[in-house]
Design an enzyme around this catalytic site. Structure first.
Site, PDB file in Angstrom:
ATOM      1  CG  ASN A  73      -0.231  -0.346   2.504  1.00 31.80           C
ATOM      2  OD1 ASN A  73       0.244  -1.469   2.671  1.00 31.80           O
ATOM      3  ND2 ASN A  73      -0.160   0.607   3.428  1.00 31.80           N
ATOM      4  CG  HIS A 101     -12.232   2.192   1.395  1.00 34.64           C
ATOM      5  ND1 HIS A 101     -11.268   3.123   1.707  1.00 34.64           N
ATOM      6  CD2 HIS A 101     -11.894   1.071   2.060  1.00 34.64           C
ATOM      7  CE1 HIS A 101     -10.387   2.589   2.535  1.00 34.64           C
ATOM      8  NE2 HIS A 101     -10.740   1.339   2.758  1.00 34.64           N
ATOM      9  CB  THR A 137     -29.914  -8.999   7.484  1.00 36.10           C
ATOM     10  OG1 THR A 137     -30.782  -9.744   8.343  1.00 36.10           O
ATOM     11  CG2 THR A 137     -30.651  -8.654   6.198  1.00 36.10           C
ATOM     12  CB  CYS A 159       7.268  14.722  12.813  1.00 35.60           C
ATOM     13  SG  CYS A 159       7.781  14.976  11.101  1.00 35.60           S
TER      14      CYS A 159
END
Length: 369
Positions: free
Chosen positions: A151, A201, A237, A320
């Site tokens: 990624n 997504h 469901t 940082c």
């Protein structure tokens, strides 16, 4: 300067086609897909069609697709489900040192309940060695899990080669393809994987929906027990609305591959022309996602650069803390020197990226540096 989004690996906007496909589920199709009456049957058809769309993208049968709440749940189901169902056969799992936390943390959990995990390292490009994976196999190995693409750097892993090894030893093989599906061709049979993770997504579908490919014959213990939905793999469901969105996203996936690679290559060439040896590519120069460009501005701090371009959405490869710089675990495993790694920025392009946006970002970085 208008807002520019170069963080498609973090999340993608909803494709207009996906929004349109979901609309009927917001208005007309409200029934429970398990119900046998007029309100349930059309919803069940929508759910079946979505499952078919997902399966067609990765080359499996619809029955081998289990819808989940996203990539993290799919990964947890793959790892925990396989372990708890098969621990009588062995307790050893092999993974890599650069996996997403959605793999790393389930592995750490399984270590607490008796699993033994081997973490295989990577080379300077962030690639796992199939030979090292094979060396790690023992008589107790029941699962190998290696991400399809990283990624952060976009580096593609030798999944097919690892799959052939797993097949030869009769070991289940899972790959987290959350970043890959929709960006590069992914076929579960060519890759020889037994399980594969999809995150909605990351490919222009909604958040909160994903899928796990589970090859017929692979036995998992469900994470959620109940009324036996999703072939008994996930009780509850079904979220037909989001499943339809994922299905449509899978149906339209893949069309902009070439265009995005051209833009990414253009971006990298412009950076090299402007900054020469002061900019370094992190990850494999060729075998990486076509949309991902992880670069370091040498002896600079990536976050400092992004802070001066607030209209730009992109990610850094370091954090940082009280004035000190900590490289990401991935860059550390690749043994990237600190003076290079601290300047890392991940630019991830997408379907709606334009050349004009790239030119604007190049100009802004040039003014800062």
């Amino acid at each position: 300067m208008k807002k520019i989004y170069f963080d498609y690996n973090a999340s993608t906007p909803l494709a207009p086609e996906v929004v349109d496909a979901m609309q009927p589920l917001l208005h007309d199709y409200f029934g429970n897909p398990s119900a046998l009456h007029w309100a349930g049957k059309p919803v069940k058809e929508q759910l079946h069609n979505a499952r078919k769309q997902v399966s067609e993208l990765i080359g499996c049968t619809p029955s081998e697709i289990t819808f989940t709440s996203g990539g993290s749940e799919a990964n947890n189901l793959a790892l925990k489900g396989l372990y708890f169902k098969n621990q009588h056969k062995g307790n050893h799992i092999i993974t890599s040192t650069i996996e997403h936390p959605a793999i790393m943390n389930p592995c750490k959990f399984l270590e607490k309940v008796g699993a033994r995990i081997t973490y295989v390292g990577v080379d300077q490009f962030g690639r796992v060695s199939p030979e090292e994976v094979e060396k790690a196999i023992t008589k107790d190995t029941i699962l190998i899990t290696v991400m399809h693409s990283n990624n952060e750097t976009g580096t593609l892993q030798p999944i097919k080669e690892i799959g052939e090894i797993a097949e030869r030893y009769g070991i289940a093989f899972h790959t987290d393809a959350s970043q890959s599906v929709g960006k590069v061709p992914v076929n579960v049979n060519e890759l020889k994987v037994d399980m594969l993770t999809i995150a909605g997504h990351k490919l222009y579908a909604p958040k909160g929906i994903g899928a796990l490919f589970i090859r017929d014959g692979v036995e998992l213990e469900p994470l959620i027990h109940g009324a036996g939905h999703e072939n008994g793999m996930r009780a509850g469901t079904e979220n037909t609305l989001l499943a339809v969105g994922l299905g449509k996203a899978c149906e339209i996936a893949g069309t902009p591959f070439g265009k995005i690679k051209e833009l990414t290559d253009y971006f990298w060439n412009q950076l090299r022309d402007e900054f020469g040896e002061s900019v370094v590519l992190n990850g494999h120069p060729e075998d990486r996602l076509p949309n991902t460009l992880n670069v370091s501005f040498v002896r600079r701090v990536g976050q400092d650069i992004l802070d001066k371009i607030p209209q730009l959405a992109a990610s850094t490869g370091s954090a940082c803390h009280a004035g000190s710089i900590e490289l990401s675990p991935v860059l550390k495993e690749m043994k990237v020197p600190e003076e290079i790694g601290m300047g890392a920025i991940r630019f991830s392009l997408g379907r709606y990226t334009t050349k004009e946006e790239i030119d604007t970002v190049i100009k802004s970085i040039k003014e800062i540096l």
